[in-house]
Design a protein around this motif. Structure first.
Motif, mmCIF file in Angstrom:
data_model
loop_
_atom_site.group_PDB
_atom_site.id
_atom_site.type_symbol
_atom_site.label_atom_id
_atom_site.label_comp_id
_atom_site.label_asym_id
_atom_site.label_seq_id
_atom_site.Cartn_x
_atom_site.Cartn_y
_atom_site.Cartn_z
ATOM 1 N N GLN A 201 0.868 -1.208 -0.220
ATOM 2 C CA GLN A 201 -0.051 -0.008 -0.085
ATOM 3 C C GLN A 201 0.941 1.209 -0.044
ATOM 4 O OE1 GLN A 201 -2.281 -1.434 3.586
ATOM 5 N NE2 GLN A 201 -3.920 -0.383 2.892
ATOM 6 N N PRO A 202 1.137 1.871 -1.072
ATOM 7 C CA PRO A 202 2.339 2.889 -1.178
ATOM 8 C C PRO A 202 1.521 3.982 -0.462
ATOM 9 C CG PRO A 202 1.545 2.297 -3.399
ATOM 10 C CD PRO A 202 0.962 1.289 -2.475
ATOM 11 N N LYS A 203 2.487 4.979 0.073
ATOM 12 C CA LYS A 203 1.964 6.350 0.619
ATOM 13 C C LYS A 203 1.806 7.074 -0.530
ATOM 14 C CE LYS A 203 2.545 7.290 4.856
ATOM 15 N NZ LYS A 203 3.520 7.623 6.096
ATOM 16 N N LEU A 204 1.002 7.783 -0.726
ATOM 17 C CA LEU A 204 0.953 8.848 -1.955
ATOM 18 C C LEU A 204 0.522 10.279 -1.273
ATOM 19 C CD1 LEU A 204 0.421 9.123 -5.122
ATOM 20 C CD2 LEU A 204 -1.815 8.831 -4.674
ATOM 21 N N ALA A 205 1.234 11.308 -1.968
ATOM 22 C CA ALA A 205 0.803 12.691 -1.632
ATOM 23 C C ALA A 205 0.380 13.263 -2.965
ATOM 24 C CB ALA A 205 2.105 13.522 -1.104
ATOM 25 N N VAL A 206 -0.892 13.804 -2.618
ATOM 26 C CA VAL A 206 -1.704 14.369 -3.963
ATOM 27 C C VAL A 206 -1.696 15.967 -3.844
ATOM 28 C CG1 VAL A 206 -3.512 13.952 -5.317
ATOM 29 C CG2 VAL A 206 -3.016 12.129 -3.937
ATOM 30 N N THR A 207 -1.586 16.708 -5.005
ATOM 31 C CA THR A 207 -1.976 18.141 -4.984
ATOM 32 C C THR A 207 -2.554 18.286 -6.359
ATOM 33 O OG1 THR A 207 -1.136 20.252 -4.803
ATOM 34 C CG2 THR A 207 0.046 19.054 -6.101
ATOM 35 N N ASP A 208 -3.673 19.199 -6.099
ATOM 36 C CA ASP A 208 -4.815 19.276 -7.360
ATOM 37 C C ASP A 208 -4.559 20.813 -7.656
ATOM 38 O OD1 ASP A 208 -6.823 19.542 -9.222
ATOM 39 O OD2 ASP A 208 -8.271 19.097 -7.736
ATOM 40 N N LEU A 209 -3.710 21.075 -8.722
ATOM 41 C CA LEU A 209 -3.771 22.478 -9.587
ATOM 42 C C LEU A 209 -4.708 22.993 -9.988
ATOM 43 C CD1 LEU A 209 0.193 22.456 -10.060
ATOM 44 C CD2 LEU A 209 -0.809 23.210 -7.971
ATOM 45 N N ALA A 210 -5.300 21.808 -10.740
ATOM 46 C CA ALA A 210 -6.451 22.139 -11.807
ATOM 47 C C ALA A 210 -7.675 22.784 -11.270
ATOM 48 C CB ALA A 210 -6.759 20.808 -12.482
ATOM 49 N N ARG A 211 -7.902 22.146 -10.124
ATOM 50 C CA ARG A 211 -9.115 22.481 -9.311
ATOM 51 C C ARG A 211 -10.441 22.354 -9.979
ATOM 52 N NH1 ARG A 211 -7.292 23.979 -4.192
ATOM 53 N NH2 ARG A 211 -5.184 24.666 -4.197
ATOM 54 N N THR A 212 -10.546 21.600 -10.987
ATOM 55 C CA THR A 212 -11.651 21.462 -11.881
ATOM 56 C C THR A 212 -12.783 20.464 -11.091
ATOM 57 O OG1 THR A 212 -10.857 19.634 -13.104
ATOM 58 C CG2 THR A 212 -10.463 22.012 -14.122
ATOM 59 N N ASP A 213 -13.936 20.074 -11.550
ATOM 60 C CA ASP A 213 -14.924 19.229 -11.246
ATOM 61 C C ASP A 213 -14.374 17.903 -11.047
ATOM 62 O OD1 ASP A 213 -17.440 18.075 -10.160
ATOM 63 O OD2 ASP A 213 -17.522 17.618 -12.164
ATOM 64 N N ALA A 214 -13.720 17.548 -12.256
ATOM 65 C CA ALA A 214 -13.317 16.179 -12.399
ATOM 66 C C ALA A 214 -11.841 15.674 -11.639
ATOM 67 C CB ALA A 214 -13.005 15.932 -13.986
ATOM 68 N N SER A 215 -11.214 16.937 -11.549
ATOM 69 C CA SER A 215 -9.753 16.658 -11.130
ATOM 70 C C SER A 215 -10.084 16.408 -9.382
ATOM 71 C CB SER A 215 -8.820 17.782 -11.125
ATOM 72 O OG SER A 215 -9.333 19.107 -10.429
ATOM 73 N N ARG A 216 -11.046 17.372 -9.033
ATOM 74 C CA ARG A 216 -11.504 17.137 -7.465
ATOM 75 C C ARG A 216 -12.326 15.555 -7.288
ATOM 76 N NH1 ARG A 216 -14.091 22.052 -8.103
ATOM 77 N NH2 ARG A 216 -12.633 23.773 -7.415
ATOM 78 N N ARG A 217 -12.940 15.093 -8.338
ATOM 79 C CA ARG A 217 -13.449 13.900 -7.861
ATOM 80 C C ARG A 217 -12.218 12.674 -8.017
ATOM 81 N NH1 ARG A 217 -17.253 12.918 -12.440
ATOM 82 N NH2 ARG A 217 -16.925 15.152 -13.322
ATOM 83 N N VAL A 218 -11.339 12.969 -8.936
ATOM 84 C CA VAL A 218 -9.904 12.056 -8.907
ATOM 85 C C VAL A 218 -9.135 12.028 -7.486
ATOM 86 C CG1 VAL A 218 -7.886 11.512 -10.178
ATOM 87 C CG2 VAL A 218 -9.919 11.910 -11.410
ATOM 88 N N GLN B 165 8.645 10.655 3.459
ATOM 89 C CA GLN B 165 7.334 10.635 4.216
ATOM 90 C C GLN B 165 6.319 9.884 3.400
ATOM 91 O OE1 GLN B 165 7.652 15.026 4.722
ATOM 92 N NE2 GLN B 165 6.302 14.394 6.504
ATOM 93 N N VAL B 166 6.474 9.995 1.939
ATOM 94 C CA VAL B 166 5.606 9.257 1.131
ATOM 95 C C VAL B 166 6.405 8.312 0.025
ATOM 96 C CG1 VAL B 166 3.606 10.800 1.290
ATOM 97 C CG2 VAL B 166 5.338 11.364 -0.484
ATOM 98 N N ASP B 167 5.706 7.583 -0.373
ATOM 99 C CA ASP B 167 6.582 6.444 -1.609
ATOM 100 C C ASP B 167 6.566 7.359 -2.796
ATOM 101 O OD1 ASP B 167 7.046 4.448 0.430
ATOM 102 O OD2 ASP B 167 5.201 3.947 0.184
ATOM 103 N N VAL B 168 5.633 8.319 -3.031
ATOM 104 C CA VAL B 168 5.353 8.565 -4.505
ATOM 105 C C VAL B 168 4.163 9.713 -4.347
ATOM 106 C CG1 VAL B 168 3.482 6.874 -4.936
ATOM 107 C CG2 VAL B 168 4.812 7.979 -6.921
ATOM 108 N N GLY B 169 4.417 10.780 -5.241
ATOM 109 C CA GLY B 169 3.637 12.013 -5.212
ATOM 110 C C GLY B 169 2.678 11.806 -6.851
#
Lengths: 400, 312
Positions: free
Chosen positions: A53-70, A99-103
């Protein structure tokens, strides 16, 4: 002959009583091996990938409806341990610091053409990047099927030409429907079949059971063989060399004891391996026993031979440390051999560890028959016999 | 004395490289005899013992143990017991378990082991601590258990290497008593020792080994009497802080310094009367003794003479 056998038995009794009355050594000898096996196997069983279970850091620059849902789907995913990060710099910093395995940086609207996702990977955790990629694709398909549809249409446009207004309207309607009621995700490309008879943890567990067995067999044999030095220092050797039998039966008795000790250690390890991980040692007992016996003979003979070559206890202690650590490292008792470069794997065959590990794997994992292990038995028994021969010859040398 | 010796070493020569350690040593031991082998470190005692145990072959000369060469015939060593200087026992095993082990390793028949072990413990007076682990025993008990392990197979020759090193007087006397008992049973005992008091009190014969040669051998009292006749040793204890002038005056009186500071010695046939006259003269010289003792010369005096090459 009978007298010499009795003498060897008397020496075995001495070794057994000395060990029995030294409780710390007793624990070290028989409880430490299964414990270390459990630690190694818990660490390395994970590398087979079945519960990564890799640790993942996510940042959303697009801030669209679809990107928020993903992003939300990733955060909820049970296959990942995902967390949000404020910006791409924070993502990179967390990957770099471990701190996380992948971003993951969502750079643009996933529904729009181009490459909206950026994976930030650490080369030392190579397996995390493709895993994160696959999970993101799954999240896109599950949480934003409309965006996925639009991307598919974009991809087809060069082949089909521009869409007519009617076609565009149909796609908009389909996308709206998909958004309102996402279909259950189905993997239409892949089916999965488990290997028949495959066991949990399997190869790696069988590997480490063998690796820890020979590691401790040799470690304990070297400790036991050091008693030869103690006997020289304390004058027991002088006493016996002045007698009829000399040191020969003493060396034989120690050899038998150390072999038996290695077998008991192996039983402790494989009982745990079978109970916890279902390693089928009992089912393969007919081949397991000669393999264990060969490993025990090898460690006992090798230890006695090496210690006999030393003139002082310090020398023997140093050699013992070298043998235990270096042979174990090269032979694969510490890190798995399949992770080693090819030349190191070849070098490994000069250590008993590689032969023992391979023999146990052949018996317990590959379901090999005698044909798969007889070579290892011969090599191990020959090394043990040579060591015993050296120890016997040197114990007779009255000048030492 | 029994006409058949147990040990006969004749003209034993042995070199290590260029260094000749034994230069033709003779040694004969009879049953029921205690022989003390004396000599400084490096005199060749250990090499001689190793030759007797068959652990090295002499370059020249011969060793016969019970009539056979111990280096060639292992059976010759069946009648040999060796008590090493260290406690050559397994520390976590009891006295009984240790002696049982060495009984088996010495080839004692299985049926006879319990009786042999009991006999060894009785002879060494270790029966009361038979089941105590060796590491828990006092130094004296450990020394006796060390002997017990070497006599369990009833050897005809027992070799003891420094049997009382580092033990107190009571323990030493207990060890001496054990050795005498063994002698009385007909065992030939060879003691390698620096303890001259023990050698003088215990040994029927002593031999001085110096630079690989047996320079003096015989019955201790006879050797001392031969060397000193009716001379007595006068020991003068002086207050410390003696100056060079004082030392010169003492030397002029025929006194020699000993290893102990402030203690000077001289041999004198005049005995107590001579000691009285010496006392008066020293007082006149302003070197009043704290104590003056008169005693018969001992093996220690003889040893010093031999070692300093003033005798033999």
């Amino acid at each position: 002959m009978k007298t010499r056998a009795l003498m060897a038995l008397a020496m075995m009794r001495v070794m057994a009583l000395e060990l029995w009355r030294d409780r710390a050594a007793l624990v070290m000898t028989f409880l430490l091996p299964p414990l270390v096996f459990l630690i190694f196997s818990s660490v390395f069983a994970g590398t087979s990938g079945d519960n990564l279970q890799p640790k993942l850091a996510v940042t959303d620059l697009a801030r669209t409806d679809a990107s928020r849902r993903v992003a939300a789907a990733l955060l909820k995913s049970p296959d990942l341990r995902a967390e949000t990060a404020p910006d791409p710099a924070a993502v990179r910093a967390r990957v770099k610091s471990g701190q996380v395995d992948v971003g993951l940086v969502i750079r643009a609207d996933p529904a729009a053409p181009g490459k909206p996702f950026l994976i930030v990977a650490d080369p030392s955790r190579a397996v995390a990047a493709p895993l994160a990629q696959a999970r993101t694709q799954q999240a896109l398909a599950a949480a934003a099927p409309d965006a996925a549809l639009r991307r598919s249409v974009e991809a087809l446009t060069p082949a089909l030409g521009d869409l007519t207004p009617v076609q565009s309207a149909r796609i908009d309607a389909a996308a709206k429907q998909l958004r309102a009621k996402p279909p259950a995700l189905k993997e239409d490309l892949f089916d999965r079949e488990q290997i028949a008879g495959a066991r949990k943890g399997g190869a790696v567990i069988a590997y480490y059971a063998g690796a820890v067995m020979i590691l401790f067999a040799l470690f304990s044999a070297m400790q036991g063989a050091l008693s030869l030095m103690e006997e020289r220092r304390a004058g027991v050797a002088d006493r016996l060399l002045a007698g009829v039998a000399g040191m020969g039966p003493v060396v034989t008795g120690k050899f038998l004891f150390l072999t038996a000790q290695a077998i008991v250690q192996a039983v402790m390890i494989f009982v745990v391996a079978q109970a916890v991980y279902g390693v089928e040692a009992l089912q393969h007992f007919a081949l397991w026993l000669p393999t264990t016996l060969a490993a025990g003979v090898c460690s006992a003979g090798l230890a006695l031979g090496l210690v006999s070559l030393c003139r002082t206890r310090d020398q023997a202690q140093m050699l013992s440390t070298f043998v235990i650590l270096v042979l174990a490292a090269i032979g694969g008792s510490m890190a798995p051999r399949f992770l080693m470069p090819a030349w190191l794997q070849s070098l490994g065959w000069l250590t008993p560890h590689a032969w023992v590990i391979d023999a146990y794997q052949a018996v317990l994992w590959r379901d090999g028959g005698i044909g798969a292990v007889y070579k290892a038995w011969i090599v191990l028994a020959a090394v043990g016999a040579t060591g015993l021969g050296v120890a016997q010859a040197l114990s007779r040398d009255p000048q030492r | 004395m029994n006409p058949d010796p147990i040990l006969v070493a004749e003209g034993v020569v042995r070199s290590y490289g260029q260094r000749r350690v034994l230069k033709g040593v003779d040694l004969t031991l009879h049953p029921g005899e205690i022989y003390a082998l004396l000599g400084h470190n490096g005199a060749g005692k250990t090499t001689l013992v190793r030759a007797i145990c068959g652990r090295l072959k002499p370059d020249a000369g011969s060793v016969r143990l019970n009539g056979a060469d111990p280096a060639r015939t292992p059976a010759a060593r069946a009648g040999l017991g060796l008590v090493p200087q260290e406690i050559a026992l397994y520390a976590n095993l009891s006295v009984r378990e240790n002696i049982e082990t060495f009984a088996v390793l010495a080839g004692v028949p299985r049926a006879g082991i319990p009786a042999a072990v009991r006999r060894a413990m009785e002879l060494t007076r270790t029966l009361e601590r038979a089941d105590a682990p060796v590491r828990t025993l006092s130094g004296g008990f450990q020394r006796r258990a060390n002997i017990a392990a070497a006599i369990v197979h009833q050897p005809t020759l027992l070799i003891l290497d420094e049997p009382t090193v580092g033990v107190d007087i009571d323990a030493r006397e207990a060890v001496d008593a054990v050795i005498r008992d063994l002698r009385d049973l007909g065992v030939a005992v060879l003691i390698v020792t620096h303890d001259l008091d023990q050698a003088g009190a215990l040994a029927d014969r002593v031999g001085f080994l110096r630079d690989g040669t047996m320079v003096l051998e015989g019955e201790p009292r006879a050797l001392v009497a031969e060397a000193y006749g009716d001379q007595m040793e006068i020991l003068v204890h002086l207050s410390e802080g003696l100056d060079t002038a004082g030392e010169i005056r003492l030397a002029a009186e025929g006194l020699e310094p000993t290893r102990r500071p402030g203690v000077w010695t001289r041999l004198d046939a005049g005995g107590y009367a001579a000691a009285g006259r010496l006392d008066a003269r020293l007082r006149k010289l302003g070197l009043a003794p704290r104590e003056i003792r008169v005693r018969e010369p001992s093996l220690a005096n003889l040893f010093t003479l031999v070692a300093d090459r003033k005798a033999a």
